[in-house]
Design a protein around this motif. Structure first.
Motif, mmCIF file in Angstrom:
data_model
loop_
_atom_site.group_PDB
_atom_site.id
_atom_site.type_symbol
_atom_site.label_atom_id
_atom_site.label_comp_id
_atom_site.label_asym_id
_atom_site.label_seq_id
_atom_site.Cartn_x
_atom_site.Cartn_y
_atom_site.Cartn_z
ATOM 1 N N VAL A 121 20.153 1.421 -2.700
ATOM 2 C CA VAL A 121 20.060 1.803 -3.784
ATOM 3 C C VAL A 121 18.866 2.303 -3.566
ATOM 4 O O VAL A 121 17.798 2.160 -2.067
ATOM 5 N N ALA A 122 18.114 3.906 -3.494
ATOM 6 C CA ALA A 122 16.650 4.282 -3.337
ATOM 7 C C ALA A 122 15.594 3.314 -4.296
ATOM 8 O O ALA A 122 16.015 2.451 -4.806
ATOM 9 N N VAL A 123 14.318 3.523 -3.545
ATOM 10 C CA VAL A 123 13.189 2.247 -4.199
ATOM 11 C C VAL A 123 13.143 2.989 -5.601
ATOM 12 O O VAL A 123 13.347 1.635 -6.758
ATOM 13 N N LYS A 124 12.892 3.688 -6.046
ATOM 14 C CA LYS A 124 12.700 4.165 -7.440
ATOM 15 C C LYS A 124 13.809 3.708 -8.343
ATOM 16 O O LYS A 124 14.017 2.766 -9.170
ATOM 17 N N GLU A 125 15.091 4.261 -7.817
ATOM 18 C CA GLU A 125 16.216 3.168 -8.825
ATOM 19 C C GLU A 125 16.152 1.439 -8.731
ATOM 20 O O GLU A 125 15.916 1.212 -9.685
ATOM 21 N N LYS B 62 1.387 -0.904 0.283
ATOM 22 C CA LYS B 62 -0.048 -0.058 0.201
ATOM 23 C C LYS B 62 0.914 1.145 -0.558
ATOM 24 O O LYS B 62 1.077 2.044 -0.882
ATOM 25 N N ARG B 63 1.642 1.306 0.994
ATOM 26 C CA ARG B 63 2.858 2.193 1.327
ATOM 27 C C ARG B 63 3.581 2.413 -0.682
ATOM 28 O O ARG B 63 3.404 3.656 -1.261
ATOM 29 N N LEU B 64 4.056 1.729 -1.101
ATOM 30 C CA LEU B 64 4.640 1.736 -1.906
ATOM 31 C C LEU B 64 4.163 2.311 -3.195
ATOM 32 O O LEU B 64 4.002 3.118 -4.099
ATOM 33 N N ASP B 65 2.538 1.931 -3.361
ATOM 34 C CA ASP B 65 1.758 2.153 -3.941
ATOM 35 C C ASP B 65 1.640 3.378 -4.471
ATOM 36 O O ASP B 65 0.963 4.469 -5.086
ATOM 37 N N ALA B 66 1.599 3.878 -2.744
ATOM 38 C CA ALA B 66 0.640 5.286 -2.419
ATOM 39 C C ALA B 66 2.393 6.453 -3.297
ATOM 40 O O ALA B 66 2.449 7.163 -2.164
ATOM 41 N N GLY B 67 3.159 5.901 -3.093
ATOM 42 C CA GLY B 67 5.114 6.466 -3.570
ATOM 43 C C GLY B 67 5.241 6.809 -2.638
ATOM 44 O O GLY B 67 6.202 7.616 -2.642
ATOM 45 N N GLU B 68 4.860 6.667 -0.975
ATOM 46 C CA GLU B 68 5.515 7.158 0.198
ATOM 47 C C GLU B 68 7.298 6.682 0.005
ATOM 48 O O GLU B 68 7.594 6.655 0.994
#
Ligand SMILES: Nc1ncnc2c1ncn2[C@@H]1O[C@H](COP(=O)(O)OP(=O)(O)OP(=O)(O)O)[C@@H](O)[C@H]1O
Ligand SMILES: [Mg+2]
Length: 464
Positions: free
Chosen positions: A236-240, A180-186
């Motif tokens: 690394v950061a999650v987005k990476e 959920k938090r991932l999807d919310a981009g948190e």
């Protein structure tokens, strides 16, 4: 892989956005492309006999030969390579051998097909990537190997099982919460530690100096394939991580054997090779000297590839019979007839590019999508400077380019680059400190900056 569906008219229109004039050359390349499409529609027996008609573009320096090729490359959905004929030397001399053209074509085709296929599985790969990110946040619970449980024997194993069953819903809940938090981009900037393949190729150094390229990279691949794949832990950061994982997963989903097969077909049936600077390997009749022998050698080497032969690549053999060749050259000193006859015959379509006039220069300055003036404006805008050109200034620049070309050497549209550079040198240097953020370049400004130089032949020879 999809072949271009554009009509000749559409291709020319697209080229028109970048290249001014040169209608004949544009028509020729557009037609050649369309003919590929046409031959695709024929039945097999007929198609094999229809060989592409190669093109020879003749035009002095800086009139847009390479520019047409570059734009064409972006436009066509076909494997395309551009090579300078001068790069090649006869087999046995130092340098690249001509078969590397075909290897490069295969390489390009593989890259294209692979990209297409990876694009097709992107969604799936992104899902898998997210799963892997979740794994790092909420690692899967291993089946209990509780040492105490084993120590105390069977009696306690029931208790251990309870713990395990208890863990399962917790794990699921944790994952769901995390998702959920991932999807919310948190969590995008959260740092995680992941394992990545080490891309380094430590072995290559050993072969420094030996002509690895001439082995077509096969050996390189073989060697790095023999080495155990190194893994490296990285934070690394999650987005990476998302990107890295998606890439890895997509690569796993794509069958490289299928890619190779399709790529070779694409290279054979719709590949295009642009042979630039072909005039530089032509030798004027009866003036053969030591160096020229090797030039003629290059032509003889190129010949079988243009005529159609089979070249081994690491993806399999590639037949060049249906590859389209577009050669270009200025032919200032040598003439097309100075090429060896066999090669001349292989380029039946000749197009001449016009030399550029003042009006062409004016249009080149402003009309193309990434016209020179637009480039300067965009660059200076990064400093907060607004650069404007009046019409008479543009006219003056075009006229000066013509003058200097006539007085010294005709380098075509390239002259515009040298003139613009000189014209804007001051603004460019001062830009960060300018108080007045709007700079208007008018005819007087052009005159002031350049007239002294353009009027003196000697000066312009060195400066422009
Ligand atoms: N007709 C044109 N329209 C737009 N830009 C052009 C045109 N002709 C040349 N240019 C510009 O001039 C520069 C040089 O052109 P290009 O590289 O095509 O020259 P060329 O014909 O290949 O010359 P050479 O024989 O020296 O290789 C490029 O930056 C290109 O943008
Ligand atoms: Mg060129």
């Amino acid at each position: 892989m999809q072949i271009n569906e554009q009509t000749p008219r559409q291709i020319v229109e697209e080229l028109d956005k970048y290249v001014i004039g040169q209608a004949q050359a544009k028509r020729a390349v557009a037609l050649a492309l369309r003919n590929r499409w046409r031959s695709r529609q024929l039945d097999d027996a007929m198609r094999d006999d229809v060989i592409p008609k190669n093109i020879l573009m003749i035009g002095s320096t800086g009139v847009g030969k390479t520019e047409i090729a570059r734009r064409l490359a972006k436009l066509v959905k076909a494997p395309f390579v551009k090579v300078e004929a001068t790069k090649f030397t006869e087999v046995g001399y130092v340098g690249r051998d001509v078969e590397s053209i075909v290897r490069e074509l295969a390489e390009t085709a593989v890259r294209m097909v692979r990209k297409e296929r990876m694009e097709a599985v992107r969604e799936k790969a992104e899902q898998l990537a997210e799963e892997r990110i979740l794994d790092t946040f909420v690692p899967e619970t291993k089946p209990s190997t509780n040492p105490l449980g084993r120590l105390f024997g069977a009696a306690d194993s029931a208790a251990a099982k309870v713990v395990e069953e208890d863990a399962e819903p917790k794990y699921k809940a944790g994952r769901a919460w995390c998702k959920k938090r991932l999807d919310a981009g948190e969590l995008e900037d959260e740092l995680i530690e992941i394992e990545v393949e080490d891309q380094g190729r430590p072995m290559v150094g050993m072969f420094a100096g030996s002509s690895l390229e001439s082995m077509g990279g096969d050996l390189q691949d073989m060697i790095s394939g023999l080495m155990p794949k190194k893994h490296k832990r990285r934070k690394v950061a999650v987005k990476e991580a998302r990107k890295i994982f998606a890439q890895e997963e997509a690569a796993k989903l794509v069958d490289m054997d299928e890619v190779s097969t399709e790529a070779i077909q694409a290279a054979e049936k719709s590949g295009i090779v642009f042979l630039d600077e072909i005039d530089k390997v032509a030798v004027k009749d009866g003036q053969m000297s030591g160096h020229d022998v090797s030039r003629e050698g290059v032509q003889r080497d190129i010949l079988p590839i243009v005529e159609g032969s089979t070249v081994m690549t690491k993806y399999g053999p590639v037949k060049t019979d249906h590859v389209l060749f577009i050669a270009a050259g200025a032919f200032h000193t040598a003439k097309p007839s100075d090429l060896i006859p066999e090669l001349q015959g292989r380029f039946p379509i000749r197009v001449e590019l016009d030399s550029l006039k003042e009006e062409d220069f004016r249009r080149i300055l402003v009309e193309p999508k990434n016209a020179l003036l637009k480039q300067y404006q965009a660059l200076l805008a990064t400093e907060g400077v607004e650069l404007a050109f009046t019409d008479d200034a543009i006219q003056r620049i075009a006229a000066m380019a013509c003058e200097v070309n006539a007085q010294t050497e005709n380098i075509g549209a390239r002259r515009l680059h040298t003139i613009m550079e000189k014209l804007l040198e001051q603004v460019s240097f001062d830009a960060p400190e300018l108080d007045e953020k709007k700079v208007v370049v008018d005819a007087a400004y052009v005159e002031e900056k350049l007239s002294e130089i353009t009027e003196s032949r000697d000066l312009s020879r060195f400066i422009l």
